[in-house]
Structures are given as structure tokens and as C-alpha cells.
Motif scaffolding. Structure first.
Motif, PDB file in Angstrom:
ATOM      1  N   LEU A  77     -18.559  43.990  87.887  1.00 57.10           N
ATOM      2  CA  LEU A  77     -18.634  44.209  86.762  1.00 57.10           C
ATOM      3  C   LEU A  77     -19.829  44.470  85.779  1.00 57.10           C
ATOM      4  O   LEU A  77     -20.005  45.353  84.939  1.00 57.10           O
ATOM      5  N   ALA A  78     -20.582  43.549  86.248  1.00 59.99           N
ATOM      6  CA  ALA A  78     -21.962  43.835  85.505  1.00 59.99           C
ATOM      7  C   ALA A  78     -22.614  44.996  85.870  1.00 59.99           C
ATOM      8  O   ALA A  78     -23.050  45.507  84.940  1.00 59.99           O
ATOM      9  N   SER A  79     -22.369  45.483  86.916  1.00 59.61           N
ATOM     10  CA  SER A  79     -23.122  46.709  87.323  1.00 59.61           C
ATOM     11  C   SER A  79     -22.348  47.676  86.736  1.00 59.61           C
ATOM     12  O   SER A  79     -22.995  48.969  86.118  1.00 59.61           O
ATOM     13  N   THR A  80     -21.018  47.725  86.486  1.00 65.22           N
ATOM     14  CA  THR A  80     -20.342  48.565  85.853  1.00 65.22           C
ATOM     15  C   THR A  80     -20.844  48.728  84.339  1.00 65.22           C
ATOM     16  O   THR A  80     -21.135  49.826  83.615  1.00 65.22           O
ATOM     17  N   LEU A  81     -21.030  47.569  83.641  1.00 61.59           N
ATOM     18  CA  LEU A  81     -21.456  47.560  82.266  1.00 61.59           C
ATOM     19  C   LEU A  81     -22.892  47.967  82.021  1.00 61.59           C
ATOM     20  O   LEU A  81     -23.353  48.422  81.026  1.00 61.59           O
ATOM     21  N   ALA A  82     -23.678  47.754  83.245  1.00 57.82           N
ATOM     22  CA  ALA A  82     -25.037  48.104  82.805  1.00 57.82           C
ATOM     23  C   ALA A  82     -25.098  49.762  83.040  1.00 57.82           C
ATOM     24  O   ALA A  82     -25.865  50.362  82.213  1.00 57.82           O
ATOM     25  N   ASP A  83     -24.046  50.287  83.506  1.00 57.31           N
ATOM     26  CA  ASP A  83     -24.248  51.955  83.747  1.00 57.31           C
ATOM     27  C   ASP A  83     -23.644  52.412  82.476  1.00 57.31           C
ATOM     28  O   ASP A  83     -24.094  53.380  81.848  1.00 57.31           O
ATOM     29  N   LEU A  84     -22.590  51.625  81.955  1.00 54.35           N
ATOM     30  CA  LEU A  84     -22.078  52.031  80.631  1.00 54.35           C
ATOM     31  C   LEU A  84     -23.237  52.016  79.518  1.00 54.35           C
ATOM     32  O   LEU A  84     -23.159  52.899  78.704  1.00 54.35           O
ATOM     33  N   SER A  85     -23.782  50.843  79.572  1.00 53.85           N
ATOM     34  CA  SER A  85     -25.109  50.613  78.525  1.00 53.85           C
ATOM     35  C   SER A  85     -25.888  51.905  78.714  1.00 53.85           C
ATOM     36  O   SER A  85     -26.355  52.375  77.822  1.00 53.85           O
ATOM     37  N   THR A  86     -26.374  52.284  80.012  1.00 57.56           N
ATOM     38  CA  THR A  86     -27.496  53.301  80.153  1.00 57.56           C
ATOM     39  C   THR A  86     -26.888  54.892  79.589  1.00 57.56           C
ATOM     40  O   THR A  86     -27.456  55.448  78.981  1.00 57.56           O
ATOM     41  N   GLN A  87     -25.597  54.920  79.896  1.00 55.73           N
ATOM     42  CA  GLN A  87     -24.807  56.121  79.271  1.00 55.73           C
ATOM     43  C   GLN A  87     -24.921  56.017  77.902  1.00 55.73           C
ATOM     44  O   GLN A  87     -25.090  57.194  77.321  1.00 55.73           O
ATOM     45  N   LEU A  88     -24.513  55.104  77.185  1.00 60.68           N
ATOM     46  CA  LEU A  88     -24.345  55.066  75.901  1.00 60.68           C
ATOM     47  C   LEU A  88     -25.944  55.201  75.107  1.00 60.68           C
ATOM     48  O   LEU A  88     -26.225  55.702  74.135  1.00 60.68           O
ATOM     49  N   ARG A  89     -26.778  54.469  75.943  1.00 65.52           N
ATOM     50  CA  ARG A  89     -28.174  54.698  75.524  1.00 65.52           C
ATOM     51  C   ARG A  89     -28.740  56.073  75.322  1.00 65.52           C
ATOM     52  O   ARG A  89     -29.378  56.616  74.430  1.00 65.52           O
ATOM     53  N   LEU A  90     -28.268  56.710  76.482  1.00 68.17           N
ATOM     54  CA  LEU A  90     -28.527  58.268  76.592  1.00 68.17           C
ATOM     55  C   LEU A  90     -28.043  59.000  75.445  1.00 68.17           C
ATOM     56  O   LEU A  90     -28.439  60.112  75.236  1.00 68.17           O
TER      57      LEU A  90
END
Length: 468
Positions: A77-90
Motif C-alpha cells: 500500500l505504501a508503494s502504491t500511495l507513493a506512486d499515486l502521490s507522484t502522479q498527482l504531483r506531475l
């Protein structure tokens, strides 16, 4: 519990003339692409705040005296949320991760941001329904949107409450009427800006480590480690889904790369021949962890499958991928039809209350039953958070039919351990095997000795996990 027909469109009731802030609450839909709710809410909000809640109840010990969530699940879950955070930041936005049960924290957050409403995924399971009901009880306006199935429930050749109680009948109706999923949606081009007070809100509320806006997708793995640095994960190279490796990490980025490489290597053409194997990275599609978190949509997987068939041709193996995606849909539709009844001890039957033996259940969880193949599977599950579909069936059958334990305890253990835990499929499969669901044969018992002979004749798998 009665569950109303899900909507594939948002019911916007409030005026947008006052430049509203809207909160989007992510649940099991951790992606930006093929996201009908996100697409529509981006057209409605002037300011949009994305939130993920880490409920405190997930840290509890269940009635079966087992942890609610394993460390493997937490890390994925942590890695999933990290990726989602990156996508939103982009996309010039942010993901605010907060700790606490939604009904406790989201009303206060809505008040601080002057948010007029909350939007989220519709999940037709009792606990998830209770979360939304508790939020509404605080006076918040909450809109839910159905978006996790491959097929749109509104386009089925029957009403949801008339869903056939046998999967084969359901499949025949769908195929006879040529019911197809809608095409996947792209990521919204324009995501509304954050609330003006976001910096102060994030400083007060954020559970996640601070990540500077200059960090990009290439740092997703580093972000995952920062978020999960307190989680001790044992790295086991024997794993069939080594989620500690970047290519098997959570999130839409890894999911997309996996989908591409799976079909590029033409593994789909031999899937039916290998799907019952017990170990390895390529014997099955391995889509399930990303599907379960919502980092991959079923419609995206189906679209990739059809594109593959257009190039390489369809065969029994590619059909079987569709077949299993359809099973996934069926368990979701069963929840729309039956709701809470699927969680009762008797399920959909008039069977007597299930028996339970705490000592036998503990031995099963701890891989100490004395049945070599079952213990090997339970060892792998605890060590890696993953298990082949064949071994899930063997292990579940053994707990119910050989050890005489309550199927709900087994479902709770799988919920605790599996990184691809999915509330719909987990409940549906355990009911099915116990004979308390929609299995026309009233339950499935897998003889572990016969299964070992058929699927691990030389004992390779059992030796791999130290039980032979």
C-alpha cells in the motif's frame, strides 16, 4: 442491507457558482487513468483536495485473534500511495494522507477547507458502506460512484437484483448479448488546483513524509521507502510476486509496465496451460495486486487483452483471462444483489452454523497442520504475502472441510496476509468453497494428496518451502 443500483455518473446536486472546494477521498481506486469519478469531479470542482485515510481500525486484532493487516500489505500500500502521490504531483496537485477513521477526520478536514462535499468510490461491502453512512451522519454530503468492475452494471442484460445465482448462467447471458466493457478513460487533462490553504493543511494533517515538489516519478521507489521506513519487510527471493522489487511494487506506473511486458512476451497465449502452477513469476498474469488496490482498472486490463488478440489471435488461454476477469465482476455484482447477507455465517444458505476449532485454526495459520502441501502454501503466504490461486483453493478447502473450522476465520486470515486482498473476491471465493455461496455443487473439497500428485508430483514446491 439493501444496496441501491450503482451509478456510473455523478449526481451533482449542489451549485458550483460559489467556487466550491470538493474533497476526493481515495479508497480502493488508487489511480488517475480510467477513473470515471475523477473525470467527472474534475469538471465540477474549482478546487480539489485529494485525500487518503489510514483508518486506525486496520491496526486492530480481529475477533479471530489475528492482525487485521500484515506488514506485506502495508508495504505494498505504501508503494502504491507513493506512486499515486507522484502522479498527482506531475499533474500539479498533491495527495494528502491522513490518519484516522474517515468519519472522525474527514468532517473536520472539510470544515477547514470549506469543502461542500466529498466524492469517493462506491464499495458494496458492509464495512465500507458503514464508513460512508457514518460520514453522512455527520451532515456531510457524500457522493459515491461505482467504478471497480469491468462491465458497467447499468449495461448488463438484466437488472442487478436479477443476477443469476450461478456464474455459468451469468457468463452465458453476458456472452450471448455481447456485453462489452466501455473503453478506458484517459487521465483528466485539467485537474483543479488545490485549496489556497493547502500548505497549512498539509503541515497539520499529513501522515506521509514531506516530499518536495521537485521530486519526480524517477524517485517513486525512494518515496515508497520513506513512507514505509518503519515497516520491517523480509525479502524472500522465493516469492512468486516479489513486491519488494521495483517492477512488482504498488502503483499505476508498475502496473502499466507489467501489463505491457506480459503481453509483449506473449505469455497470454499460454496462460491456460500454466495458470495452475504453484510457483514462479510468469505462470499467471499477476494482475491481481494492482487490480485489488485500484492501481489498474479491469477495463484497462481487458483493453490490453483485446489489443493483444487483434495482433496475435485469440485462443483458449486468452479467453481464460476474460473468463477470470468476468469472475471478478461476478463477485462484485453478488455484493450489489445480496450485500450484508454474504457476511453472515450461513451465507446464502440455510446451512447450520459453521463449527470452529481455535487450535486447528492456529495450526493452519502457522503452517503446522502436518499436511505438507497445505503447510508449504501457508508458509509462502506468511513469508511473502502472496499465494497461487491453486494453493489458495487447496488451503481454504483444507481449513473448512478437513479441519472443520469457520470459513470466516480463513477469510480473515487471507485478508490479513494477501497483498492482493480484495473484499469482493475474498468473500465470494470463501463462500463458494464452503458451500454457502453460489456453488451449485454445495462446496468444493480439494484432496491435498491428490492435489500434490497433480501439481507438485516431484515435491519441488514443498521442498522450496521446507515442508518435505
Amino acid at each position: 442491507m439493501s444496496t441501491s443500483m450503482p451509478s456510473s455518473t455523478l449526481d451533482i446536486k449542489e451549485s458550483t457558482s460559489t467556487s466550491p472546494t470538493i474533497i476526493y477521498w481515495f479508497r480502493h481506486d488508487l489511480r488517475l487513468n480510467d477513473h470515471p469519478a475523477l473525470t467527472q469531479v474534475c469538471q465540477q470542482a474549482n478546487r480539489l483536495l485529494f485525500v487518503y485515510c489510514h483508518p486506525t481500525y486496520r491496526q486492530e486484532i480481529t475477533r479471530w485473534n489475528i492482525p487485521r493487516t500484515s506488514q506485506h500489505r502495508q508495504q505494498f500500500l505504501a508503494s502504491t500511495l507513493a506512486d499515486l502521490s507522484t502522479q498527482l504531483r506531475l499533474a500539479n496537485s498533491e495527495l494528502l494522507q491522513i490518519e484516522g477513521n474517515p468519519a472522525d477526520v474527514l468532517p473536520a478536514l472539510a470544515q477547514e477547507t470549506n469543502a461542500i462535499s466529498i466524492y469517493c468510490e462506491e464499495i458494496a461491502a458492509p464495512e465500507e458502506q458503514a464508513e460512508v453512512n457514518a460520514l453522512r451522519a455527520t451532515g456531510l454530503m457524500v457522493h459515491t460512484v461505482w467504478l471497480s468492475s469491468m462491465l458497467d452494471p447499468a449495461n448488463l442484460p438484466f437488472e442487478v437484483n436479477a443476477l443469476p445465482d450461478v456464474f455459468t448462467h451469468f457468463r452465458h447471458l453476458v456472452e450471448r448479448h455481447h456485453t462489452q466493457p466501455p473503453p478506458p478513460l484517459p487521465i483528466p487533462k485539467n485537474i483543479p488546483p488545490l485549496p489556497e490553504s493547502y500548505a497549512a493543511i498539509a503541515k497539520k494533517w499529513s501522515k506521509a513524509p514531506e516530499i518536495t515538489s521537485s521530486q519526480s516519478a524517477c524517485n517513486a521507489e525512494q518515496m515508497s521507502h520513506q513512507i514505509a521506513d518503519s515497516i520491517r519487510i523480509s525479502i524472500d527471493d522465493r516469492s512468486s510476486f516479489p513486491h519488494f522489487l521495483p517492477e512488482f511494487s504498488g502503483g499505476a506506473s508498475a502496473a502499466s509496465k507489467h501489463l505491457q511486458q506480459y503481453f509483449f512476451r506473449q505469455l497470454a497465449s499460454t496462460y491456460k496451460l500454466t495458470r495452475n502452477d504453484l510457483t514462479g513469476r510468469d505462470y499467471s498474469t499477476k494482475f491481481s495486486p494492482w487490480l485489488a488496490s485500484g492501481a489498474l482498472s479491469a477495463r484497462t486490463a481487458y483493453a490490453a487483452l483485446k489489443e493483444y488478440e487483434n495482433v496475435y489471435g485469440a485462443n483458449d488461454s486468452t479467453y481464460w483471462i476474460w473468463f477470470e476477469l468476468l469472475w471478478r465482476d461476478y463477485f462484485r455484482l453478488l455484493h450489489l444483489k445480496y450485500g450484508r447477507q454474504l457476511y453472515s455465517s450461513r451465507g446464502l444458505t440455510n446451512s447450520p452454523e459453521p463449527m470452529h476449532d481455535t487450535h486447528r485454526f492456529d495450526a493452519w495459520c502457522q503452517a503446522k497442520t502436518g499436511e505438507s502441501l497445505v503447510d508449504a502454501g501457508m508458509t509462502e503466504l506468511a513469508a511473502t504475502g502472496y499465494l497461487s490461486n491453486r494453493l489458495r483453493q487447496i488451503g481454504a478447502s483444507y481449513l473448512i472441510h478437513d479441519l472443520g473450522c469457520d470459513w470466516r476465520a480463513g477469510a480473515a486470515w487471507f485478508e490479513s496476509q494477501l497483498i492482493d486482498y480484495d473484499v469482493y473476491s475474498n468473500q465470494g471465493n470463501w463462500l463458494y468453497l464452503s458451500g454457502r455461496g453460489t456453488d451449485p455443487r454445495n462446496g468444493r473439497r480439494f484432496d491435498p494428496q491428490k492435489q500434490a500428485h497433480e501439481h507438485d508430483r516431484d515435491g519441488t514446491y514443498q521442498r522450496l518451502w521446507g515442508t518435505l
